[in-house]
Write a protein that holds these residues in place. Structure first.
Motif, PDB file in Angstrom:
ATOM      1  N   PRO A  59       0.792  -1.228   0.000  1.00 20.24           N
ATOM      2  CA  PRO A  59       0.000   0.000   0.000  1.00 20.24           C
ATOM      3  C   PRO A  59       0.826   1.281   0.000  1.00 20.24           C
ATOM      4  CG  PRO A  59       0.032  -0.959   2.181  1.00 20.24           C
ATOM      5  CD  PRO A  59       0.724  -1.927   1.269  1.00 20.24           C
ATOM      6  N   GLY A  60       2.124   1.189   0.276  1.00 16.14           N
ATOM      7  CA  GLY A  60       2.951   2.386   0.365  1.00 16.14           C
ATOM      8  C   GLY A  60       3.042   2.856   1.806  1.00 16.14           C
ATOM      9  N   THR A  61       3.696   3.978   2.017  1.00 16.40           N
ATOM     10  CA  THR A  61       3.818   4.550   3.355  1.00 16.40           C
ATOM     11  C   THR A  61       3.218   5.951   3.350  1.00 16.40           C
ATOM     12  OG1 THR A  61       6.014   5.434   2.857  1.00 16.40           O
ATOM     13  CG2 THR A  61       5.927   3.232   3.818  1.00 16.40           C
ATOM     14  N   LYS A  62       3.228   6.594   4.521  1.00 11.93           N
ATOM     15  CA  LYS A  62       2.680   7.960   4.611  1.00 11.93           C
ATOM     16  C   LYS A  62       3.461   8.927   3.733  1.00 11.93           C
ATOM     17  CE  LYS A  62       1.377   7.404   9.409  1.00 11.93           C
ATOM     18  NZ  LYS A  62       1.619   7.847  10.784  1.00 11.93           N
ATOM     19  N   ASP A  63       4.777   8.731   3.670  1.00 12.38           N
ATOM     20  CA  ASP A  63       5.640   9.647   2.934  1.00 12.38           C
ATOM     21  C   ASP A  63       5.839   9.268   1.472  1.00 12.38           C
ATOM     22  OD1 ASP A  63       5.980  10.839   5.411  1.00 12.38           O
ATOM     23  OD2 ASP A  63       7.754   9.628   5.853  1.00 12.38           O
ATOM     24  N   HIS A  64       5.430   8.047   1.079  1.00 12.87           N
ATOM     25  CA  HIS A  64       5.783   7.550  -0.249  1.00 12.87           C
ATOM     26  C   HIS A  64       4.591   6.836  -0.886  1.00 12.87           C
ATOM     27  CE1 HIS A  64       8.398   6.013  -3.394  1.00 12.87           C
ATOM     28  NE2 HIS A  64       7.903   4.814  -3.178  1.00 12.87           N
ATOM     29  N   ASP A  65       4.141   7.316  -2.032  1.00 15.37           N
ATOM     30  CA  ASP A  65       3.106   6.629  -2.810  1.00 15.37           C
ATOM     31  C   ASP A  65       3.787   5.686  -3.786  1.00 15.37           C
ATOM     32  OD1 ASP A  65       1.034   7.981  -1.566  1.00 15.37           O
ATOM     33  OD2 ASP A  65       1.093   9.626  -3.018  1.00 15.37           O
ATOM     34  N   MET A  66       3.156   4.558  -4.060  1.00 14.56           N
ATOM     35  CA  MET A  66       3.743   3.560  -4.953  1.00 14.56           C
ATOM     36  C   MET A  66       3.597   4.002  -6.407  1.00 14.56           C
ATOM     37  SD  MET A  66       4.835   1.429  -2.790  1.00 14.56           S
ATOM     38  CE  MET A  66       5.143  -0.154  -3.500  1.00 14.56           C
ATOM     39  N   THR A  67       4.691   3.861  -7.183  1.00 11.80           N
ATOM     40  CA  THR A  67       4.662   4.240  -8.596  1.00 11.80           C
ATOM     41  C   THR A  67       4.547   3.028  -9.512  1.00 11.80           C
ATOM     42  OG1 THR A  67       7.074   4.278  -8.630  1.00 11.80           O
ATOM     43  CG2 THR A  67       5.958   6.367  -8.246  1.00 11.80           C
ATOM     44  N   VAL A  68       4.960   1.838  -9.043  1.00 11.44           N
ATOM     45  CA  VAL A  68       4.802   0.641  -9.869  1.00 11.44           C
ATOM     46  C   VAL A  68       3.426   0.055  -9.617  1.00 11.44           C
ATOM     47  CG1 VAL A  68       7.253   0.103  -9.974  1.00 11.44           C
ATOM     48  CG2 VAL A  68       5.876  -0.875  -8.162  1.00 11.44           C
ATOM     49  N   LYS A  69       2.905  -0.642 -10.627  1.00 12.43           N
ATOM     50  CA  LYS A  69       1.589  -1.254 -10.529  1.00 12.43           C
ATOM     51  C   LYS A  69       1.708  -2.742 -10.797  1.00 12.43           C
ATOM     52  CE  LYS A  69       0.049   1.669 -13.702  1.00 12.43           C
ATOM     53  NZ  LYS A  69       1.175   2.533 -13.820  1.00 12.43           N
ATOM     54  N   LYS A  70       0.704  -3.464 -10.390  1.00 10.50           N
ATOM     55  CA  LYS A  70       0.645  -4.901 -10.627  1.00 10.50           C
ATOM     56  C   LYS A  70       0.658  -5.157 -12.133  1.00 10.50           C
ATOM     57  CE  LYS A  70      -2.149  -8.841  -9.272  1.00 10.50           C
ATOM     58  NZ  LYS A  70      -3.307  -9.276  -8.488  1.00 10.50           N
ATOM     59  N   GLY A  71       1.539  -6.062 -12.581  1.00 11.81           N
ATOM     60  CA  GLY A  71       1.635  -6.392 -13.998  1.00 11.81           C
ATOM     61  C   GLY A  71       2.725  -5.648 -14.739  1.00 11.81           C
ATOM     62  N   ASP A  72       3.365  -4.652 -14.114  1.00 14.47           N
ATOM     63  CA  ASP A  72       4.447  -3.903 -14.766  1.00 14.47           C
ATOM     64  C   ASP A  72       5.666  -4.797 -14.985  1.00 14.47           C
ATOM     65  OD1 ASP A  72       3.037  -1.567 -14.890  1.00 14.47           O
ATOM     66  OD2 ASP A  72       4.071  -0.598 -13.211  1.00 14.47           O
ATOM     67  N   LEU A  73       6.367  -4.573 -16.078  1.00 11.86           N
ATOM     68  CA  LEU A  73       7.639  -5.237 -16.348  1.00 11.86           C
ATOM     69  C   LEU A  73       8.738  -4.301 -15.869  1.00 11.86           C
ATOM     70  CD1 LEU A  73       8.846  -7.787 -17.654  1.00 11.86           C
ATOM     71  CD2 LEU A  73       9.013  -6.505 -19.772  1.00 11.86           C
ATOM     72  N   VAL A  74       9.596  -4.790 -14.964  1.00 12.24           N
ATOM     73  CA  VAL A  74      10.593  -3.930 -14.327  1.00 12.24           C
ATOM     74  C   VAL A  74      11.994  -4.505 -14.502  1.00 12.24           C
ATOM     75  CG1 VAL A  74       9.004  -2.990 -12.614  1.00 12.24           C
ATOM     76  CG2 VAL A  74      10.246  -5.078 -12.096  1.00 12.24           C
ATOM     77  N   ILE A  75      12.997  -3.633 -14.346  1.00 13.31           N
ATOM     78  CA  ILE A  75      14.398  -4.041 -14.342  1.00 13.31           C
ATOM     79  C   ILE A  75      14.860  -4.071 -12.891  1.00 13.31           C
ATOM     80  CG2 ILE A  75      16.739  -3.448 -15.061  1.00 13.31           C
ATOM     81  CD1 ILE A  75      15.551  -2.201 -17.552  1.00 13.31           C
ATOM     82  N   LEU A  76      15.472  -5.186 -12.499  1.00 11.00           N
ATOM     83  CA  LEU A  76      15.869  -5.412 -11.117  1.00 11.00           C
ATOM     84  C   LEU A  76      17.385  -5.375 -10.974  1.00 11.00           C
ATOM     85  CD1 LEU A  76      13.532  -8.473 -10.595  1.00 11.00           C
ATOM     86  CD2 LEU A  76      13.128  -6.162  -9.788  1.00 11.00           C
ATOM     87  N   PRO A  77      17.891  -5.105  -9.772  1.00  6.53           N
ATOM     88  CA  PRO A  77      19.339  -5.199  -9.554  1.00  6.53           C
ATOM     89  C   PRO A  77      19.774  -6.659  -9.593  1.00  6.53           C
ATOM     90  CG  PRO A  77      18.217  -4.747  -7.494  1.00  6.53           C
ATOM     91  CD  PRO A  77      17.186  -4.674  -8.575  1.00  6.53           C
TER      92      PRO A  77
END
Length: 121
Positions: free
Chosen positions: A76-94
């Motif tokens: 859900p995110g935190t008070k200070d940070h809203d989530m920018t990624v969404k379910k189903g997104d293709l991402v690059i990981l470390p």
């Protein structure tokens, strides 16, 4: 012949009832939903090829981890940070990092959103 019926037990757990002649047999169906907390994200890495186009099998020790993954669940995110990624997104990981999870015999990874390098659109 077999007859299958889905039902629930007293605790709300889903059951699969199988009739094989005179007896009914109940077996639990695992349908676990895991939701990460805070700014964490569950990612499933894209599987890499284990065989070349020519048909040569690549040993597991020579296979490199894929740096791409699909977002399975988002916290859900935190008070200070809203989530920018969404379910189903293709991402690059470390290459390293994240916590490995085994959920219903599938390997997934838990990352903080700040650890995700980029979103592929």
């Amino acid at each position: 012949y077999q007859r299958r019926v889905h039902g629930r037990n007293l605790f709300g757990r889903r059951l699969l009832l199988t009739n094989t002649g005179d007896m009914w047999r109940a077996s639990a169906v695992l349908l676990r939903k895991v939701t990460p907390l805070g700014d964490r994200v569950i990612v499933q890495r894209v599987s890499t090829a284990t065989q070349t186009k020519g048909g040569v099998l690549i040993p597991e020790s020579a296979i490199k981890k894929s740096n791409e993954g699909t977002v399975i669940e988002v916290g859900p995110g935190t008070k200070d940070h809203d989530m920018t990624v969404k379910k189903g997104d293709l991402v690059i990981l470390p290459e390293y990092g994240g916590i490995e999870l085994k959920i219903e015999s599938e390997v997934m990874h838990l990352f903080r959103e700040q650890e995700i390098l980029a979103v592929i659109s």
